[in-house]
Design an enzyme around this catalytic site. Structure first.
Site, PDB file in Angstrom:
ATOM      1  N   GLY A  69    -154.755 -58.388  -4.029  1.00 29.47           N
ATOM      2  CA  GLY A  69    -155.600 -57.256  -4.640  1.00 29.47           C
ATOM      3  C   GLY A  69    -155.568 -56.065  -3.844  1.00 29.47           C
ATOM      4  N   GLU A  75    -146.032 -51.089  -7.377  1.00 30.65           N
ATOM      5  CA  GLU A  75    -145.338 -51.209  -6.046  1.00 30.65           C
ATOM      6  C   GLU A  75    -144.963 -49.857  -5.378  1.00 30.65           C
ATOM      7  N   THR A  97    -145.198 -45.744  -7.314  1.00 30.85           N
ATOM      8  CA  THR A  97    -144.714 -45.107  -8.295  1.00 30.85           C
ATOM      9  C   THR A  97    -143.367 -44.314  -8.038  1.00 30.85           C
ATOM     10  N   ASP A 113    -142.672 -41.321  -8.426  1.00 31.44           N
ATOM     11  CA  ASP A 113    -143.262 -40.047  -7.598  1.00 31.44           C
ATOM     12  C   ASP A 113    -143.634 -40.433  -6.095  1.00 31.44           C
ATOM     13  N   ILE A 147    -153.758 -56.830 -11.416  1.00 38.48           N
ATOM     14  CA  ILE A 147    -153.563 -57.749 -10.462  1.00 38.48           C
ATOM     15  C   ILE A 147    -152.614 -58.800 -10.811  1.00 38.48           C
ATOM     16  N   THR A 148    -151.153 -58.835 -10.401  1.00 36.30           N
ATOM     17  CA  THR A 148    -150.574 -59.883 -11.250  1.00 36.30           C
ATOM     18  C   THR A 148    -150.812 -61.299 -10.643  1.00 36.30           C
ATOM     19  N   GLY A 204    -127.904 -49.959 -31.335  1.00 39.93           N
ATOM     20  CA  GLY A 204    -128.382 -49.457 -32.565  1.00 39.93           C
ATOM     21  C   GLY A 204    -129.752 -50.215 -33.107  1.00 39.93           C
TER      22      GLY A 204
HETATM   23  P1  TGC Z   1    -150.431 -43.204   5.979  1.00 41.65           P
HETATM   24  O1  TGC Z   1    -151.408 -42.547   6.697  1.00 41.65           O
HETATM   25  O2  TGC Z   1    -149.063 -42.640   5.814  1.00 41.65           O
HETATM   26  O3  TGC Z   1    -150.334 -44.608   6.732  1.00 41.65           O
HETATM   27  C1  TGC Z   1    -151.472 -45.480   7.024  1.00 41.65           C
HETATM   28  C2  TGC Z   1    -150.991 -46.565   7.827  1.00 41.65           C
HETATM   29  O4  TGC Z   1    -150.016 -47.586   7.201  1.00 41.65           O
HETATM   30  C3  TGC Z   1    -148.794 -47.481   8.003  1.00 41.65           C
HETATM   31  N1  TGC Z   1    -147.730 -47.531   6.934  1.00 41.65           N
HETATM   32  C4  TGC Z   1    -146.993 -48.592   6.912  1.00 41.65           C
HETATM   33  N2  TGC Z   1    -146.842 -49.606   7.294  1.00 41.65           N
HETATM   34  C5  TGC Z   1    -145.827 -50.481   6.892  1.00 41.65           C
HETATM   35  N3  TGC Z   1    -145.022 -50.335   6.025  1.00 41.65           N
HETATM   36  C6  TGC Z   1    -145.204 -48.940   5.238  1.00 41.65           C
HETATM   37  N4  TGC Z   1    -144.340 -48.967   4.265  1.00 41.65           N
HETATM   38  C7  TGC Z   1    -145.841 -48.288   5.904  1.00 41.65           C
HETATM   39  N5  TGC Z   1    -146.220 -46.789   5.398  1.00 41.65           N
HETATM   40  C8  TGC Z   1    -147.375 -46.532   6.104  1.00 41.65           C
HETATM   41  C9  TGC Z   1    -148.686 -46.191   8.836  1.00 41.65           C
HETATM   42  O5  TGC Z   1    -147.830 -46.231  10.081  1.00 41.65           O
HETATM   43  C10 TGC Z   1    -150.075 -46.031   9.335  1.00 41.65           C
HETATM   44  O6  TGC Z   1    -150.625 -47.123  10.138  1.00 41.65           O
HETATM   45  P2  TGC Z   1    -151.555 -46.960  11.535  1.00 41.65           P
HETATM   46  O7  TGC Z   1    -151.639 -48.259  12.083  1.00 41.65           O
HETATM   47  O8  TGC Z   1    -151.035 -45.771  12.291  1.00 41.65           O
HETATM   48  O9  TGC Z   1    -152.778 -46.786  10.830  1.00 41.65           O
HETATM   49  O10 TGC Z   1    -150.880 -43.720   4.724  1.00 41.65           O
HETATM   50  P3  TGC Z   1    -151.548 -42.977   3.388  1.00 41.65           P
HETATM   51  O11 TGC Z   1    -152.934 -43.179   2.989  1.00 41.65           O
HETATM   52  O12 TGC Z   1    -151.184 -41.549   3.444  1.00 41.65           O
HETATM   53  O13 TGC Z   1    -150.544 -43.511   2.280  1.00 41.65           O
HETATM   54  C11 TGC Z   1    -149.152 -43.564   2.250  1.00 41.65           C
HETATM   55  C12 TGC Z   1    -148.748 -44.034   0.861  1.00 41.65           C
HETATM   56  C13 TGC Z   1    -149.028 -42.847  -0.336  1.00 41.65           C
HETATM   57  C14 TGC Z   1    -147.119 -43.902   1.060  1.00 41.65           C
HETATM   58  C15 TGC Z   1    -149.294 -45.416   0.512  1.00 41.65           C
HETATM   59  O14 TGC Z   1    -150.342 -45.422   0.257  1.00 41.65           O
HETATM   60  C16 TGC Z   1    -148.497 -46.096  -0.596  1.00 41.65           C
HETATM   61  O15 TGC Z   1    -147.338 -46.635  -0.514  1.00 41.65           O
HETATM   62  N6  TGC Z   1    -148.919 -45.741  -1.880  1.00 41.65           N
HETATM   63  C17 TGC Z   1    -148.576 -46.740  -3.063  1.00 41.65           C
HETATM   64  C18 TGC Z   1    -149.358 -47.767  -3.291  1.00 41.65           C
HETATM   65  C19 TGC Z   1    -148.653 -49.009  -3.771  1.00 41.65           C
HETATM   66  O16 TGC Z   1    -147.447 -49.229  -3.538  1.00 41.65           O
HETATM   67  N7  TGC Z   1    -149.374 -49.838  -4.309  1.00 41.65           N
HETATM   68  C20 TGC Z   1    -148.941 -51.235  -4.686  1.00 41.65           C
HETATM   69  C21 TGC Z   1    -149.871 -52.042  -5.120  1.00 41.65           C
HETATM   70  S1  TGC Z   1    -149.294 -53.769  -5.316  1.00 41.65           S
HETATM   71  C22 TGC Z   1    -148.404 -53.913  -6.699  1.00 41.65           C
HETATM   72  O17 TGC Z   1    -148.149 -52.950  -7.276  1.00 41.65           O
HETATM   73  C23 TGC Z   1    -147.993 -55.430  -6.759  1.00 41.65           C
HETATM   74  S2  TGC Z   1    -146.907 -55.679  -8.247  1.00 41.65           S
HETATM   75  C24 TGC Z   1    -146.249 -57.078  -7.913  1.00 41.65           C
HETATM   76  C25 TGC Z   1    -145.407 -57.693  -8.988  1.00 41.65           C
HETATM   77  O18 TGC Z   1    -146.070 -57.854  -9.901  1.00 41.65           O
HETATM   78  O19 TGC Z   1    -144.170 -57.604  -8.661  1.00 41.65           O
HETATM   79  P1  FAD Z   2    -152.000 -43.294 -10.516  1.00 41.94           P
HETATM   80  O1  FAD Z   2    -152.035 -43.627  -8.808  1.00 41.94           O
HETATM   81  O2  FAD Z   2    -153.385 -42.943 -10.970  1.00 41.94           O
HETATM   82  O3  FAD Z   2    -150.835 -42.233 -10.718  1.00 41.94           O
HETATM   83  C1  FAD Z   2    -150.829 -41.812 -11.994  1.00 41.94           C
HETATM   84  C2  FAD Z   2    -149.561 -40.876 -12.077  1.00 41.94           C
HETATM   85  O4  FAD Z   2    -149.758 -39.655 -11.124  1.00 41.94           O
HETATM   86  C3  FAD Z   2    -147.996 -41.439 -11.805  1.00 41.94           C
HETATM   87  O5  FAD Z   2    -147.246 -40.765 -12.297  1.00 41.94           O
HETATM   88  C4  FAD Z   2    -148.176 -41.204 -10.230  1.00 41.94           C
HETATM   89  O6  FAD Z   2    -146.744 -41.250  -9.774  1.00 41.94           O
HETATM   90  C5  FAD Z   2    -148.680 -39.556 -10.180  1.00 41.94           C
HETATM   91  N1  FAD Z   2    -149.080 -39.248  -8.729  1.00 41.94           N
HETATM   92  C6  FAD Z   2    -150.264 -39.820  -8.091  1.00 41.94           C
HETATM   93  N2  FAD Z   2    -150.266 -39.520  -6.882  1.00 41.94           N
HETATM   94  C7  FAD Z   2    -149.173 -38.284  -6.810  1.00 41.94           C
HETATM   95  C8  FAD Z   2    -148.905 -37.460  -5.842  1.00 41.94           C
HETATM   96  N3  FAD Z   2    -149.618 -37.344  -4.595  1.00 41.94           N
HETATM   97  N4  FAD Z   2    -147.911 -36.455  -6.105  1.00 41.94           N
HETATM   98  C9  FAD Z   2    -147.286 -36.792  -7.433  1.00 41.94           C
HETATM   99  N5  FAD Z   2    -147.511 -37.370  -8.142  1.00 41.94           N
HETATM  100  C10 FAD Z   2    -148.721 -38.369  -7.964  1.00 41.94           C
HETATM  101  N6  FAD Z   2    -151.392 -53.649  -7.850  1.00 41.94           N
HETATM  102  C11 FAD Z   2    -151.891 -54.510  -6.929  1.00 41.94           C
HETATM  103  O7  FAD Z   2    -152.532 -54.349  -5.996  1.00 41.94           O
HETATM  104  N7  FAD Z   2    -151.592 -56.004  -6.954  1.00 41.94           N
HETATM  105  C12 FAD Z   2    -150.721 -56.388  -8.091  1.00 41.94           C
HETATM  106  O8  FAD Z   2    -150.304 -57.458  -8.293  1.00 41.94           O
HETATM  107  C13 FAD Z   2    -150.310 -55.459  -9.148  1.00 41.94           C
HETATM  108  N8  FAD Z   2    -149.745 -55.715 -10.232  1.00 41.94           N
HETATM  109  C14 FAD Z   2    -149.118 -54.900 -11.159  1.00 41.94           C
HETATM  110  C15 FAD Z   2    -148.746 -55.254 -12.446  1.00 41.94           C
HETATM  111  C16 FAD Z   2    -148.607 -54.304 -13.487  1.00 41.94           C
HETATM  112  C17 FAD Z   2    -147.917 -54.730 -14.700  1.00 41.94           C
HETATM  113  C18 FAD Z   2    -148.839 -53.138 -13.119  1.00 41.94           C
HETATM  114  C19 FAD Z   2    -148.563 -52.100 -14.544  1.00 41.94           C
HETATM  115  C20 FAD Z   2    -149.443 -52.698 -12.088  1.00 41.94           C
HETATM  116  C21 FAD Z   2    -149.827 -53.615 -11.152  1.00 41.94           C
HETATM  117  N9  FAD Z   2    -150.319 -52.889  -9.947  1.00 41.94           N
HETATM  118  C22 FAD Z   2    -150.745 -53.966  -8.875  1.00 41.94           C
HETATM  119  C23 FAD Z   2    -151.086 -51.728  -9.679  1.00 41.94           C
HETATM  120  C24 FAD Z   2    -149.824 -50.762  -9.385  1.00 41.94           C
HETATM  121  O9  FAD Z   2    -149.453 -50.709  -8.112  1.00 41.94           O
HETATM  122  C25 FAD Z   2    -150.386 -49.455  -9.553  1.00 41.94           C
HETATM  123  O10 FAD Z   2    -150.504 -49.257 -11.109  1.00 41.94           O
HETATM  124  C26 FAD Z   2    -149.429 -48.092  -9.001  1.00 41.94           C
HETATM  125  O11 FAD Z   2    -149.601 -48.294  -7.584  1.00 41.94           O
HETATM  126  C27 FAD Z   2    -149.890 -46.648  -9.723  1.00 41.94           C
HETATM  127  O12 FAD Z   2    -151.313 -46.697  -9.636  1.00 41.94           O
HETATM  128  P2  FAD Z   2    -152.337 -46.159 -10.849  1.00 41.94           P
HETATM  129  O13 FAD Z   2    -151.494 -46.997 -12.002  1.00 41.94           O
HETATM  130  O14 FAD Z   2    -153.495 -46.045 -10.488  1.00 41.94           O
HETATM  131  O15 FAD Z   2    -151.553 -44.648 -11.050  1.00 41.94           O
END
Ligand code: TGC
Ligand code: FAD
Length: 405
Positions: A151, A384, A386, A388, A184-185, A360
């Site tokens: 989460g 994981e 987007t 973007d 949350i998956t 088709g």
């Molecule tokens: P930023 O200031 O850049 O970094 C904060 C701290 O994190 C460290 N860090 C990393 N560490 C390991 N791996 C990476 N890829 C890292 N990127 C950054 C960084 O060194 C720093 O560490 P420290 O110790 O100096 O504090 O962070 P920011 O707030 O500017 O954010 C950067 C950004 C936008 C790239 C990050 O927030 C991000 O990747 N956002 C996307 C969120 C996301 O991917 N959510 C996914 C949720 S889980 C999910 O979707 C599961 S789906 C599962 C499924 O069903 O398969």
């Molecule tokens: P937002 O962050 O609101 O983004 C909306 C749009 O704005 C996107 O197009 C994005 O690319 C764009 N955008 C945002 N910021 C910027 C920027 N700085 N510049 C340009 N464009 C930008 N999360 C978990 O924690 N655990 C899970 O297990 C999990 N499982 C998931 C399973 C499914 C099926 C789905 C659909 C999502 C899951 N997620 C999970 C959540 C997923 O990680 C988020 O949906 C994802 O990180 C994007 O967040 P959001 O949907 O709030 O979109």
């Protein structure tokens, strides 16, 4: 001069005499794998074709996760398969990737289940947990007896998790959690949630067991994507957990982002499986479907579509494989993971869309896997990180300038 060129000529001749490449492996990537890696791939491939494909369409239609497959997935050693000890298989990153590819050939929901369990729930315990936490949870999670979820995302904080509102307040030997996690998956079927929350000293990971008072889940319904996967909200209302349930080994966003590096790596491979299923389906259909008196595979425009699909698949697989080799040497950087996640999901989605057009009207039904994959990949494009966000991560790496805010 002639002598100098001879070895090159012979090498060229050798290439010339090579057998014609198979349409599903045009660059003979099979040749780049070890015997163990091929064995893992083929074992998972057989499981997916024999056990998952016969039921996955029904589950997708019903909006249910095929939970009955979990014991077999665990039996194959796929849960936490890239972790060492604690009952985990300890296989290399390439094996993990190949397993993801084969699972996602079946459905993104299957790969999601394995990604979340291994990379997002088991990995943080493995990497940041206490010895007691590892011994308590990892062996049972590897066996599939305990299902985990991760989460991080909240209703108002998706791409920017740093703003999260879920808090963990210390109270004697306990923490009290308040907040909501969204999308949350596995949430609704999880026995153990790995939850990221703001504590006094920064973002921390907490292990919350199902049944803990103040912790409830509710599933997201009416999804048009990842229907064969459980997606849920997690609610915490004065949820008291023992202080020892905090993961002691990490503080800050680095914790969850390190787990995402693992799972994004699996996605970079997994989506190639979805692309393979779509390309294969389009190729077979094009060879058997006749219009204007001949198979549509004989039309130049159809061939172009198939060639683009095949080429992008080869490129994506080579990218994933090189990333896996780097990871196995401890040389993979998160920026490379972002580049591969971004490219491979994007190209898998393009392949699914193009394959749909080749089929088709038949392409819109569940009789063929293409629309199911196409809809699933819309989620994979977003979760994981987007498309973007990964663009901006790579953009920052190559320009040295952050364009996030
Ligand atoms: P930023 O200031 O850049 O970094 C904060 C701290 O994190 C460290 N860090 C990393 N560490 C390991 N791996 C990476 N890829 C890292 N990127 C950054 C960084 O060194 C720093 O560490 P420290 O110790 O100096 O504090 O962070 P920011 O707030 O500017 O954010 C950067 C950004 C936008 C790239 C990050 O927030 C991000 O990747 N956002 C996307 C969120 C996301 O991917 N959510 C996914 C949720 S889980 C999910 O979707 C599961 S789906 C599962 C499924 O069903 O398969
Ligand atoms: P937002 O962050 O609101 O983004 C909306 C749009 O704005 C996107 O197009 C994005 O690319 C764009 N955008 C945002 N910021 C910027 C920027 N700085 N510049 C340009 N464009 C930008 N999360 C978990 O924690 N655990 C899970 O297990 C999990 N499982 C998931 C399973 C499914 C099926 C789905 C659909 C999502 C899951 N997620 C999970 C959540 C997923 O990680 C988020 O949906 C994802 O990180 C994007 O967040 P959001 O949907 O709030 O979109």
């Amino acid at each position: 001069m002639a002598d100098t060129l001879e070895p090159a000529r012979q090498a060229g001749h050798a290439t010339h005499r090579a057998p014609a490449p198979a349409p599903m492996d045009l660059y003979n990537i099979d040749h780049l794998l070890t015997e163990d890696e091929r064995l893992v791939r083929d074992t998972v491939r057989t499981f997916v074709r024999e056990r998952a494909l016969p039921v996955i369409g029904e589950h997708f239609e019903a909006g249910t996760f095929p939970r009955q497959l979990v014991p077999e997935i665990a039996e194959m050693g796929l849960l936490g398969m890239h972790l060492d000890g604690y009952g985990c298989a300890g296989l290399n990153a390439v094996c993990y990737g190949l397993a993801c590819q084969e699972l996602e050939y079946g459905d993104s929901g299957l790969r999601s289940f394995v990604s979340v369990q291994g990379s997002l729930a088991m990995f943080p315990i493995y990497a940041f947990g206490s010895e007691k936490q590892k011994e308590t949870w990892l062996p049972r999670m590897a066996k599939g007896e305990v299902i985990g979820c991760f989460g991080l995302t909240e209703p108002d904080f998706g791409s920017d998790p740093s703003g999260m509102r879920t808090v963990a307040a210390r109270d004697g030997d306990s923490y009290i959690l308040n907040g909501t996690k969204m999308w949350i998956t596995n949430g609704g079927i999880a026995d153990l949630a790995v939850v990221w929350a703001k504590a006094e000293d920064g973002i921390r990971g907490f292990l919350v067991e199902r049944g803990t008072p103040g912790f409830t889940t509710s599933d997201v319904h009416h999804k048009l994507s990842l229907r064969a996967s459980v997606t849920s909200e997690l609610h915490f209302e004065d949820c008291r957990i023992p202080a020892e349930n905090m993961l002691p080994g990490v503080r800050g966003l680095r914790g969850p982002l390190s787990c995402l590096d693992e799972a994004r790596y699996g996605i970079a491979w997994g989506v190639n499986g979805a692309a393979m299923a779509c390309y294969e389906s389009a190729l077979n259909y094009a060879k058997s479907r006749a219009q204007f008196g001949k198979p549509i595979a004989g039309f130049q425009l159809t061939q172009r579509k198939l060639v683009v699909m095949a080429t992008e698949l080869v490129k994506a697989q080579l990218m994933a494989l090189q990333l896996g080799r780097l990871k196995d040497e401890g040389l993979a950087h998160p920026v490379q993971v972002s580049m591969a996640k971004r490219n491979n999901v994007r190209e898998a989605l393009n392949t699914a869309r193009e394959a749909r057009s080749v089929l088709g009207a038949n392409g819109i039904t569940l009789e063929y896997p293409v629309s199911r994959h196409m809809n699933n990949l819309e989620s994979v494009y977003t979760y994981e990180g987007t498309d973007d966000i990964h663009t901006l991560i790579v953009g920052q790496a190559i320009t040295g300038m952050s364009a996030f805010a």
